[in-house]
Design a protein around this motif. Structure first.
Motif, mmCIF file in Angstrom:
data_model
loop_
_atom_site.group_PDB
_atom_site.id
_atom_site.type_symbol
_atom_site.label_atom_id
_atom_site.label_comp_id
_atom_site.label_asym_id
_atom_site.label_seq_id
_atom_site.Cartn_x
_atom_site.Cartn_y
_atom_site.Cartn_z
ATOM 1 N N ALA A 162 0.838 -1.203 0.000
ATOM 2 C CA ALA A 162 0.000 0.000 0.000
ATOM 3 C C ALA A 162 0.870 1.249 0.000
ATOM 4 O O ALA A 162 0.576 2.219 -0.694
ATOM 5 C CB ALA A 162 -0.949 -0.007 1.200
ATOM 6 N N VAL A 163 1.972 1.227 0.758
ATOM 7 C CA VAL A 163 2.898 2.365 0.781
ATOM 8 C C VAL A 163 3.495 2.565 -0.606
ATOM 9 O O VAL A 163 3.615 3.695 -1.084
ATOM 10 C CB VAL A 163 3.998 2.173 1.850
ATOM 11 N N HIS A 164 3.850 1.475 -1.277
ATOM 12 C CA HIS A 164 4.402 1.564 -2.632
ATOM 13 C C HIS A 164 3.420 2.276 -3.569
ATOM 14 O O HIS A 164 3.807 3.133 -4.358
ATOM 15 C CB HIS A 164 4.743 0.169 -3.160
ATOM 16 N N TYR A 165 2.151 1.911 -3.497
ATOM 17 C CA TYR A 165 1.139 2.578 -4.313
ATOM 18 C C TYR A 165 1.069 4.060 -3.968
ATOM 19 O O TYR A 165 0.950 4.914 -4.852
ATOM 20 C CB TYR A 165 -0.240 1.941 -4.110
ATOM 21 N N GLY A 166 1.121 4.379 -2.681
ATOM 22 C CA GLY A 166 1.083 5.773 -2.254
ATOM 23 C C GLY A 166 2.261 6.562 -2.780
ATOM 24 O O GLY A 166 2.114 7.682 -3.278
ATOM 25 N N VAL A 167 3.462 5.980 -2.690
ATOM 26 C CA VAL A 167 4.669 6.638 -3.190
ATOM 27 C C VAL A 167 4.566 6.863 -4.696
ATOM 28 O O VAL A 167 4.856 7.952 -5.201
ATOM 29 C CB VAL A 167 5.934 5.803 -2.833
ATOM 30 N N SER A 168 4.126 5.828 -5.428
ATOM 31 C CA SER A 168 4.001 5.949 -6.887
ATOM 32 C C SER A 168 3.017 7.049 -7.274
ATOM 33 O O SER A 168 3.305 7.865 -8.157
ATOM 34 C CB SER A 168 3.529 4.620 -7.489
ATOM 35 N N MET A 169 1.880 7.096 -6.612
ATOM 36 C CA MET A 169 0.884 8.122 -6.928
ATOM 37 C C MET A 169 1.374 9.513 -6.546
ATOM 38 O O MET A 169 1.145 10.474 -7.274
ATOM 39 C CB MET A 169 -0.437 7.815 -6.229
ATOM 40 N N ALA A 170 2.051 9.613 -5.393
ATOM 41 C CA ALA A 170 2.556 10.919 -4.956
ATOM 42 C C ALA A 170 3.570 11.459 -5.963
ATOM 43 O O ALA A 170 3.561 12.649 -6.296
ATOM 44 C CB ALA A 170 3.170 10.805 -3.566
ATOM 45 N N LYS A 171 4.433 10.585 -6.472
ATOM 46 C CA LYS A 171 5.419 11.007 -7.476
ATOM 47 C C LYS A 171 4.725 11.422 -8.769
ATOM 48 O O LYS A 171 5.053 12.451 -9.356
ATOM 49 C CB LYS A 171 6.410 9.880 -7.749
ATOM 50 N N LYS A 172 3.775 10.614 -9.212
ATOM 51 C CA LYS A 172 3.085 10.887 -10.480
ATOM 52 C C LYS A 172 2.331 12.208 -10.451
ATOM 53 O O LYS A 172 2.347 12.968 -11.418
ATOM 54 C CB LYS A 172 2.127 9.753 -10.821
ATOM 55 N N TYR A 173 1.667 12.498 -9.332
ATOM 56 C CA TYR A 173 0.822 13.684 -9.249
ATOM 57 C C TYR A 173 1.472 14.845 -8.489
ATOM 58 O O TYR A 173 0.843 15.888 -8.328
ATOM 59 C CB TYR A 173 -0.523 13.340 -8.602
ATOM 60 N N GLY A 174 2.706 14.657 -8.023
ATOM 61 C CA GLY A 174 3.354 15.709 -7.250
ATOM 62 C C GLY A 174 2.600 15.997 -5.963
ATOM 63 O O GLY A 174 2.523 17.145 -5.520
ATOM 64 N N ALA A 175 2.050 14.961 -5.370
ATOM 65 C CA ALA A 175 1.195 15.105 -4.191
ATOM 66 C C ALA A 175 1.977 14.905 -2.897
ATOM 67 O O ALA A 175 3.033 14.279 -2.874
ATOM 68 C CB ALA A 175 0.053 14.089 -4.259
ATOM 69 N N GLU A 176 1.408 15.418 -1.819
ATOM 70 C CA GLU A 176 1.950 15.157 -0.477
ATOM 71 C C GLU A 176 1.530 13.751 -0.075
ATOM 72 O O GLU A 176 0.444 13.292 -0.436
ATOM 73 C CB GLU A 176 1.361 16.148 0.530
ATOM 74 N N LEU A 177 2.395 13.075 0.711
ATOM 75 C CA LEU A 177 2.099 11.710 1.146
ATOM 76 C C LEU A 177 2.232 11.603 2.649
ATOM 77 O O LEU A 177 3.226 12.040 3.226
ATOM 78 C CB LEU A 177 3.047 10.712 0.466
ATOM 79 N N ALA A 178 1.226 11.018 3.263
ATOM 80 C CA ALA A 178 1.262 10.730 4.698
ATOM 81 C C ALA A 178 0.877 9.273 4.893
ATOM 82 O O ALA A 178 0.127 8.696 4.095
ATOM 83 C CB ALA A 178 0.305 11.637 5.465
ATOM 84 N N ILE A 179 1.404 8.685 5.938
ATOM 85 C CA ILE A 179 1.067 7.312 6.316
ATOM 86 C C ILE A 179 0.598 7.362 7.759
ATOM 87 O O ILE A 179 1.268 7.958 8.608
ATOM 88 C CB ILE A 179 2.278 6.374 6.197
ATOM 89 N N VAL A 180 -0.543 6.749 8.034
ATOM 90 C CA VAL A 180 -1.044 6.714 9.406
ATOM 91 C C VAL A 180 -1.159 5.271 9.871
ATOM 92 O O VAL A 180 -1.614 4.396 9.141
ATOM 93 C CB VAL A 180 -2.398 7.446 9.554
ATOM 94 N N HIS A 181 -0.692 5.046 11.083
ATOM 95 C CA HIS A 181 -0.830 3.750 11.748
ATOM 96 C C HIS A 181 -1.538 4.026 13.068
ATOM 97 O O HIS A 181 -1.061 4.838 13.859
ATOM 98 C CB HIS A 181 0.538 3.112 11.987
ATOM 99 N N VAL A 182 -2.680 3.389 13.269
ATOM 100 C CA VAL A 182 -3.446 3.623 14.490
ATOM 101 C C VAL A 182 -3.278 2.437 15.423
ATOM 102 O O VAL A 182 -3.529 1.297 15.042
ATOM 103 C CB VAL A 182 -4.941 3.842 14.179
ATOM 104 N N ILE A 183 -2.825 2.739 16.626
ATOM 105 C CA ILE A 183 -2.698 1.716 17.665
ATOM 106 C C ILE A 183 -4.005 1.723 18.446
ATOM 107 O O ILE A 183 -4.393 2.738 19.017
ATOM 108 C CB ILE A 183 -1.534 2.028 18.634
ATOM 109 N N HIS A 184 -4.673 0.590 18.452
ATOM 110 C CA HIS A 184 -5.946 0.464 19.166
ATOM 111 C C HIS A 184 -5.764 -0.525 20.303
ATOM 112 O O HIS A 184 -5.304 -1.641 20.089
ATOM 113 C CB HIS A 184 -7.026 -0.028 18.206
#
Length: 153
Positions: free
Chosen positions: A20-42
């Motif tokens: 999923a992170v790989h997809y996020g990185v690829s899309m962020a590069k393609k669109y020049g977008a900001e990227l954040a990753i959230v991990h929620v500890i429950h």
């Protein structure tokens, strides 16, 4: 899709979120977008509020928080070395509510998360959050298929 400016990847179990992170990185590069990753500890047991003499639970919980951040940092280290900024967030609370909060706080355009079958243990630990997130999300969602792996004993 020219309007993708901010992307959020949801990590539930850090060792499985690399795709999923790989997809996020690829899309962020393609669109020049900001990227954040959230991990929620429950914490389904609710460490706070229990009047029990269990001092190690709080320490263990803090260790889980720190380990999650380290694992996420390891996943994105190569992208950061190449100059890409990735905002890594570790939140505590009910997963669906926390993800929705981050989406609203950061004005996220697209959410990326693994699409997988949730077992009984995941339902207990996370709730049925894939279904809840899809219904509650104020942005578009990309579900990344992860092939099931053989059980290891």
């Amino acid at each position: 899709m020219d309007d993708i400016k901010r992307i959020l990847v949801v990590s539930r179990m850090t060792k499985y979120c690399a795709k999923a992170v790989h997809y996020g990185v690829s899309m962020a590069k393609k669109y020049g977008a900001e990227l954040a990753i959230v991990h929620v500890i429950h914490d389904p047991f609710g460490i706070e509020g229990w009047n029990l003499p269990l001092p190690n639970l709080e320490n263990d919980y803090q260790n889980i928080l720190e380990k999650s951040r380290q694992e996420l940092d390891e996943i994105v280290v190569n992208e950061r070395k190449s100059g890409m900024h990735i905002d890594v967030l570790v939140r505590e609370g009910e997963p669906t509510a926390e993800v929705v909060n981050v989406v609203k706080e950061k004005d996220i355009d697209i959410l990326i998360m693994l699409a997988h079958e949730e077992g009984r243990l995941e339902h207990f630990l996370f709730g049925k959050s894939n279904n809840e997130l899809v219904r509650m999300m104020p942005c578009s969602i990309l579900l990344v298929k992860k092939e099931p792996q053989a059980a290891k004993f």
